[in-house]
Motif scaffolding. Structure first.
Motif, PDB file in Angstrom:
ATOM      1  N   VAL A  23       0.564  -1.213   0.191  1.00 19.81           N
ATOM      2  CA  VAL A  23       0.239   0.110   0.226  1.00 19.81           C
ATOM      3  C   VAL A  23       0.521   1.358   0.035  1.00 19.81           C
ATOM      4  CG1 VAL A  23      -1.846   1.178   1.151  1.00 19.81           C
ATOM      5  CG2 VAL A  23      -1.680  -1.253   1.394  1.00 19.81           C
ATOM      6  N   ASP A  24       0.404   2.382  -0.829  1.00 23.15           N
ATOM      7  CA  ASP A  24       1.305   3.548  -1.205  1.00 23.15           C
ATOM      8  C   ASP A  24       0.428   4.556  -0.758  1.00 23.15           C
ATOM      9  OD1 ASP A  24       2.444   5.687  -1.806  1.00 23.15           O
ATOM     10  OD2 ASP A  24       2.749   5.470  -3.223  1.00 23.15           O
ATOM     11  N   ILE A  25       0.128   5.255   0.060  1.00 21.68           N
ATOM     12  CA  ILE A  25      -0.809   6.312   0.745  1.00 21.68           C
ATOM     13  C   ILE A  25       0.187   7.302   0.782  1.00 21.68           C
ATOM     14  CG2 ILE A  25      -2.055   7.225   2.395  1.00 21.68           C
ATOM     15  CD1 ILE A  25      -2.029   5.133   4.169  1.00 21.68           C
ATOM     16  N   GLY A  26      -0.490   8.565  -0.483  1.00 16.12           N
ATOM     17  CA  GLY A  26      -0.112   9.401  -1.066  1.00 16.12           C
ATOM     18  C   GLY A  26      -0.358  10.726  -0.469  1.00 16.12           C
ATOM     19  N   GLY A  27      -0.131  11.719  -1.024  1.00 14.04           N
ATOM     20  CA  GLY A  27      -0.642  13.397  -0.587  1.00 14.04           C
ATOM     21  C   GLY A  27      -2.533  12.792  -1.289  1.00 14.04           C
ATOM     22  N   THR A  28      -2.287  12.472  -2.785  1.00 17.37           N
ATOM     23  CA  THR A  28      -3.124  12.525  -3.994  1.00 17.37           C
ATOM     24  C   THR A  28      -3.833  11.024  -3.996  1.00 17.37           C
ATOM     25  OG1 THR A  28      -2.035  12.626  -5.881  1.00 17.37           O
ATOM     26  CG2 THR A  28      -2.729  14.414  -4.559  1.00 17.37           C
ATOM     27  N   THR A  29      -3.309  10.350  -4.195  1.00 17.17           N
ATOM     28  CA  THR A  29      -3.540   8.401  -4.517  1.00 17.17           C
ATOM     29  C   THR A  29      -3.305   7.953  -3.583  1.00 17.17           C
ATOM     30  OG1 THR A  29      -3.912   9.603  -7.195  1.00 17.17           O
ATOM     31  CG2 THR A  29      -3.793   7.682  -6.418  1.00 17.17           C
ATOM     32  N   GLN A  31      -2.592   3.771  -3.395  1.00 17.04           N
ATOM     33  CA  GLN A  31      -2.389   2.864  -4.748  1.00 17.04           C
ATOM     34  C   GLN A  31      -1.966   1.292  -3.797  1.00 17.04           C
ATOM     35  OE1 GLN A  31       1.136   4.052  -7.120  1.00 17.04           O
ATOM     36  NE2 GLN A  31       0.068   5.875  -8.087  1.00 17.04           N
ATOM     37  N   VAL A  32      -2.201   0.543  -4.710  1.00 19.84           N
ATOM     38  CA  VAL A  32      -2.839  -0.825  -3.407  1.00 19.84           C
ATOM     39  C   VAL A  32      -2.569  -2.226  -4.496  1.00 19.84           C
ATOM     40  CG1 VAL A  32      -3.693  -2.931  -2.650  1.00 19.84           C
ATOM     41  CG2 VAL A  32      -3.852  -0.647  -1.767  1.00 19.84           C
ATOM     42  N   ALA A  62      -7.551   2.380   2.222  1.00 21.85           N
ATOM     43  CA  ALA A  62      -6.441   1.506   1.814  1.00 21.85           C
ATOM     44  C   ALA A  62      -6.836   0.503   2.123  1.00 21.85           C
ATOM     45  CB  ALA A  62      -5.122   2.069   2.204  1.00 21.85           C
ATOM     46  N   ALA A  63      -7.700   0.528   3.586  1.00 23.11           N
ATOM     47  CA  ALA A  63      -8.638  -1.191   3.664  1.00 23.11           C
ATOM     48  C   ALA A  63      -8.959  -1.993   2.869  1.00 23.11           C
ATOM     49  CB  ALA A  63      -8.821  -1.031   5.487  1.00 23.11           C
ATOM     50  N   ARG A  64      -9.992  -0.516   2.237  1.00 26.04           N
ATOM     51  CA  ARG A  64     -11.325  -0.518   1.430  1.00 26.04           C
ATOM     52  C   ARG A  64     -10.565  -1.290   0.486  1.00 26.04           C
ATOM     53  NH1 ARG A  64     -12.320   1.663  -2.695  1.00 26.04           N
ATOM     54  NH2 ARG A  64     -11.826   3.986  -2.525  1.00 26.04           N
ATOM     55  N   LEU A  65      -9.719  -1.053  -0.482  1.00 27.55           N
ATOM     56  CA  LEU A  65      -8.829  -1.607  -1.565  1.00 27.55           C
ATOM     57  C   LEU A  65      -7.901  -2.748  -1.950  1.00 27.55           C
ATOM     58  CD1 LEU A  65      -7.507   1.696  -2.907  1.00 27.55           C
ATOM     59  CD2 LEU A  65      -9.112   0.808  -3.992  1.00 27.55           C
ATOM     60  N   VAL A  66      -7.262  -2.605  -0.694  1.00 28.81           N
ATOM     61  CA  VAL A  66      -6.878  -4.500  -0.405  1.00 28.81           C
ATOM     62  C   VAL A  66      -8.080  -5.142   0.074  1.00 28.81           C
ATOM     63  CG1 VAL A  66      -5.654  -4.977   1.459  1.00 28.81           C
ATOM     64  CG2 VAL A  66      -5.142  -3.452   0.750  1.00 28.81           C
ATOM     65  N   PHE A 115      -4.040  -0.037  11.750  1.00 30.50           N
ATOM     66  CA  PHE A 115      -4.547  -0.393  10.215  1.00 30.50           C
ATOM     67  C   PHE A 115      -4.397  -1.757  10.229  1.00 30.50           C
ATOM     68  CE2 PHE A 115      -4.415   0.521   6.159  1.00 30.50           C
ATOM     69  CZ  PHE A 115      -4.249  -0.391   5.430  1.00 30.50           C
ATOM     70  N   SER A 116      -4.983  -1.826   9.267  1.00 33.07           N
ATOM     71  CA  SER A 116      -4.934  -3.727   9.030  1.00 33.07           C
ATOM     72  C   SER A 116      -6.301  -3.829   7.949  1.00 33.07           C
ATOM     73  CB  SER A 116      -4.618  -4.910   9.456  1.00 33.07           C
ATOM     74  OG  SER A 116      -4.764  -5.939   8.753  1.00 33.07           O
ATOM     75  N   PRO A 117      -6.261  -3.855   6.717  1.00 31.18           N
ATOM     76  CA  PRO A 117      -8.233  -4.675   6.540  1.00 31.18           C
ATOM     77  C   PRO A 117      -8.300  -5.754   6.767  1.00 31.18           C
ATOM     78  CG  PRO A 117      -6.433  -5.429   4.755  1.00 31.18           C
ATOM     79  CD  PRO A 117      -5.161  -4.673   6.288  1.00 31.18           C
ATOM     80  N   ARG A 118      -7.673  -7.163   7.858  1.00 31.21           N
ATOM     81  CA  ARG A 118      -7.934  -7.804   8.758  1.00 31.21           C
ATOM     82  C   ARG A 118      -7.269  -7.842  10.466  1.00 31.21           C
ATOM     83  NH1 ARG A 118      -7.136 -13.481   5.942  1.00 31.21           N
ATOM     84  NH2 ARG A 118      -5.534 -13.349   7.203  1.00 31.21           N
ATOM     85  N   PRO A 119      -7.783  -7.471  11.464  1.00 29.19           N
ATOM     86  CA  PRO A 119      -6.927  -7.090  12.500  1.00 29.19           C
ATOM     87  C   PRO A 119      -6.086  -8.674  13.120  1.00 29.19           C
ATOM     88  CG  PRO A 119      -9.103  -7.185  13.270  1.00 29.19           C
ATOM     89  CD  PRO A 119      -9.221  -7.318  11.527  1.00 29.19           C
TER      90      PRO A 119
END
Length: 129
Positions: A23-29, A31-32, A62-66, A115-119
């Motif tokens: 996961v790359d949490i950028g300022g505008t986008t 990406q996963v 990010a979690a939703r995308l994953v 942060f985690s899609p699943r704990p």
């Protein structure tokens, strides 16, 4: 997106069938990428980063995308690790983002350990400062 291998690589559960997410949490986008254990890319996704909303909103995006990639391209295989890169300074011992740019609302102080899609999924935060 880089950083799935090397000294900061996340430790994952054994077994050849699991999937990894980068996961790359950028300022505008945000990406996963979803990869096999041999780092073969299975799928990619991106969405606008809600950087002006909150740290929780950025992590939720990010979690939703994953979750969506695992559901649509995982072929029933488990997610065994997540690596996250984002701007800021992370205190791994405290599990918090210590300092971040003003363009990331609510990112300073965000509990990165949450942060985690699943704990139960191992994850690793790194920063790009």
């Amino acid at each position: 997106m880089t950083g799935l291998a090397g000294p900061d690589a996340v430790a994952v559960r054994s077994g050849p069938s699991g999937l990894l997410a980068g996961v790359d949490i950028g300022g505008t986008t945000t990406q996963v990428v979803l990869v096999d254990r041999d780092l073969t890319v299975r799928a990619r996704a991106e969405a606008p980063t809600p950087a002006l909303v909150s740290g929780h909103a950025m992590a939720a995006t990010a979690a939703r995308l994953v979750k969506e990639l695992v559901a649509s391209h995982g072929s029933g295989r488990p997610l065994v690790g997540v690596g996250v890169g984002a701007a800021g300074v992370v205190d791994a011992a405290l599990g918090r983002i210590l300092v971040a740019s003003d363009s990331f609302t609510g990112w300073s102080g965000f509990p990165s350990r949450r942060f985690s899609p699943r704990p139960s999924t191992p994850r690793r935060f790194s920063t790009t400062t």
